[in-house]
Design a protein around this motif. Sequence first.
Motif, PDB file in Angstrom:
ATOM      1  N   HIS A   4      -5.001  -1.592  -7.352  1.00  0.00           N
ATOM      2  CA  HIS A   4      -3.526  -2.333  -7.261  1.00  0.00           C
ATOM      3  C   HIS A   4      -3.334  -3.336  -6.255  1.00  0.00           C
ATOM      4  O   HIS A   4      -2.701  -4.148  -6.357  1.00  0.00           O
ATOM      5  CB  HIS A   4      -2.593  -1.156  -7.366  1.00  0.00           C
ATOM      6  N   ILE A  12       1.411   6.581  -6.702  1.00  0.00           N
ATOM      7  CA  ILE A  12       0.332   7.432  -7.285  1.00  0.00           C
ATOM      8  C   ILE A  12       0.657   8.981  -6.929  1.00  0.00           C
ATOM      9  O   ILE A  12       0.281   9.758  -7.574  1.00  0.00           O
ATOM     10  CB  ILE A  12      -0.951   6.630  -7.107  1.00  0.00           C
ATOM     11  N   ILE A  17      -6.062   2.621   4.915  1.00  0.00           N
ATOM     12  CA  ILE A  17      -5.768   3.619   4.352  1.00  0.00           C
ATOM     13  C   ILE A  17      -6.498   4.657   4.612  1.00  0.00           C
ATOM     14  O   ILE A  17      -7.830   4.676   4.227  1.00  0.00           O
ATOM     15  CB  ILE A  17      -5.755   3.201   2.687  1.00  0.00           C
ATOM     16  N   LYS A  70      -7.441   3.946  -7.512  1.00  0.00           N
ATOM     17  CA  LYS A  70      -6.205   3.449  -8.098  1.00  0.00           C
ATOM     18  C   LYS A  70      -5.403   2.678  -7.060  1.00  0.00           C
ATOM     19  O   LYS A  70      -4.899   1.298  -7.390  1.00  0.00           O
ATOM     20  CB  LYS A  70      -5.305   4.485  -8.530  1.00  0.00           C
ATOM     21  N   ILE A  71      -5.163   3.057  -5.922  1.00  0.00           N
ATOM     22  CA  ILE A  71      -4.384   2.408  -4.800  1.00  0.00           C
ATOM     23  C   ILE A  71      -4.888   1.091  -4.633  1.00  0.00           C
ATOM     24  O   ILE A  71      -4.258   0.140  -4.416  1.00  0.00           O
ATOM     25  CB  ILE A  71      -4.321   3.548  -3.895  1.00  0.00           C
ATOM     26  N   ALA A  93       0.883  -1.260   0.064  1.00  0.00           N
ATOM     27  CA  ALA A  93      -0.054   0.018  -0.207  1.00  0.00           C
ATOM     28  C   ALA A  93       0.764   1.271  -0.242  1.00  0.00           C
ATOM     29  O   ALA A  93       0.587   2.219  -0.724  1.00  0.00           O
ATOM     30  CB  ALA A  93      -0.682   0.022   1.205  1.00  0.00           C
ATOM     31  N   CYS A  94       1.867   1.160   0.883  1.00  0.00           N
ATOM     32  CA  CYS A  94       2.852   2.333   1.108  1.00  0.00           C
ATOM     33  C   CYS A  94       3.395   2.764  -0.574  1.00  0.00           C
ATOM     34  O   CYS A  94       3.629   3.661  -0.923  1.00  0.00           O
ATOM     35  CB  CYS A  94       3.880   2.389   1.949  1.00  0.00           C
ATOM     36  N   THR A 115       2.486   1.491  -3.593  1.00  0.00           N
ATOM     37  CA  THR A 115       1.437   1.901  -4.440  1.00  0.00           C
ATOM     38  C   THR A 115       1.152   3.541  -4.157  1.00  0.00           C
ATOM     39  O   THR A 115       0.987   4.339  -5.178  1.00  0.00           O
ATOM     40  CB  THR A 115       0.327   0.974  -4.408  1.00  0.00           C
ATOM     41  N   ALA A 116       0.836   3.732  -3.095  1.00  0.00           N
ATOM     42  CA  ALA A 116       0.476   5.244  -2.638  1.00  0.00           C
ATOM     43  C   ALA A 116       1.530   6.201  -3.022  1.00  0.00           C
ATOM     44  O   ALA A 116       1.207   7.289  -3.702  1.00  0.00           O
ATOM     45  CB  ALA A 116      -0.024   5.473  -1.313  1.00  0.00           C
ATOM     46  N   VAL A 155       2.557  10.399   1.731  1.00  0.00           N
ATOM     47  CA  VAL A 155       2.264   8.953   2.412  1.00  0.00           C
ATOM     48  C   VAL A 155       2.825   8.933   3.640  1.00  0.00           C
ATOM     49  O   VAL A 155       4.093   9.286   3.667  1.00  0.00           O
ATOM     50  CB  VAL A 155       2.777   7.850   1.327  1.00  0.00           C
ATOM     51  N   SER A 196      -7.771   8.664  -6.962  1.00  0.00           N
ATOM     52  CA  SER A 196      -6.331   8.179  -6.508  1.00  0.00           C
ATOM     53  C   SER A 196      -6.568   6.948  -5.774  1.00  0.00           C
ATOM     54  O   SER A 196      -5.817   6.075  -5.508  1.00  0.00           O
ATOM     55  CB  SER A 196      -5.591   9.380  -5.646  1.00  0.00           C
ATOM     56  N   LEU A 197      -7.360   7.206  -4.540  1.00  0.00           N
ATOM     57  CA  LEU A 197      -7.591   5.936  -3.673  1.00  0.00           C
ATOM     58  C   LEU A 197      -8.102   4.807  -4.584  1.00  0.00           C
ATOM     59  O   LEU A 197      -8.013   3.615  -4.337  1.00  0.00           O
ATOM     60  CB  LEU A 197      -8.678   6.394  -2.719  1.00  0.00           C
TER      61      LEU A 197
END
Length: 124
Positions: free
Chosen positions: A114, A25, A82, A110-111, A18-19, A21-22, A31, A107-108
């Motif tokens: 993924h 993006i 998140i 997309k995160i 998650a970190c 990926t964020a 982050v 954006s969220l």
Amino acid sequence: PRMSESTFRSDEKLRDLACQTASNILGSDKVHIGPIVSGDQFIATTKQKAFLHETFAPMCAEMEGAAIAHVAHLNQVPHVIIRAISDQADNSAPEDFNDCLREVVPSLNKIVTHLVENYSLCSS
């Protein structure tokens, strides 16, 4: 309720994914990883914010994550929380929350997409 635990740690691999990926993006400067406090009230004043900071030293406060983490913990399901921060808990909440959502939700999405597509690859 009725548990000796009140802290639920996220799955390390899911948190790392998650970190990363964020960061890809949003940019790594947006982050942050750390503890989140969760409760039954909207934190809107500097007094509430100061109390939480002095008591728990969280990265943020919210109202939903602990329930998700609690259920995941009880069912031994990996989880990560998140958060997108909409205000600073100092009476500066955005005038139009819907404008904030229009900026943040893509954006969220997309995160999370993924994470769903790639978590099984990193948990093997």
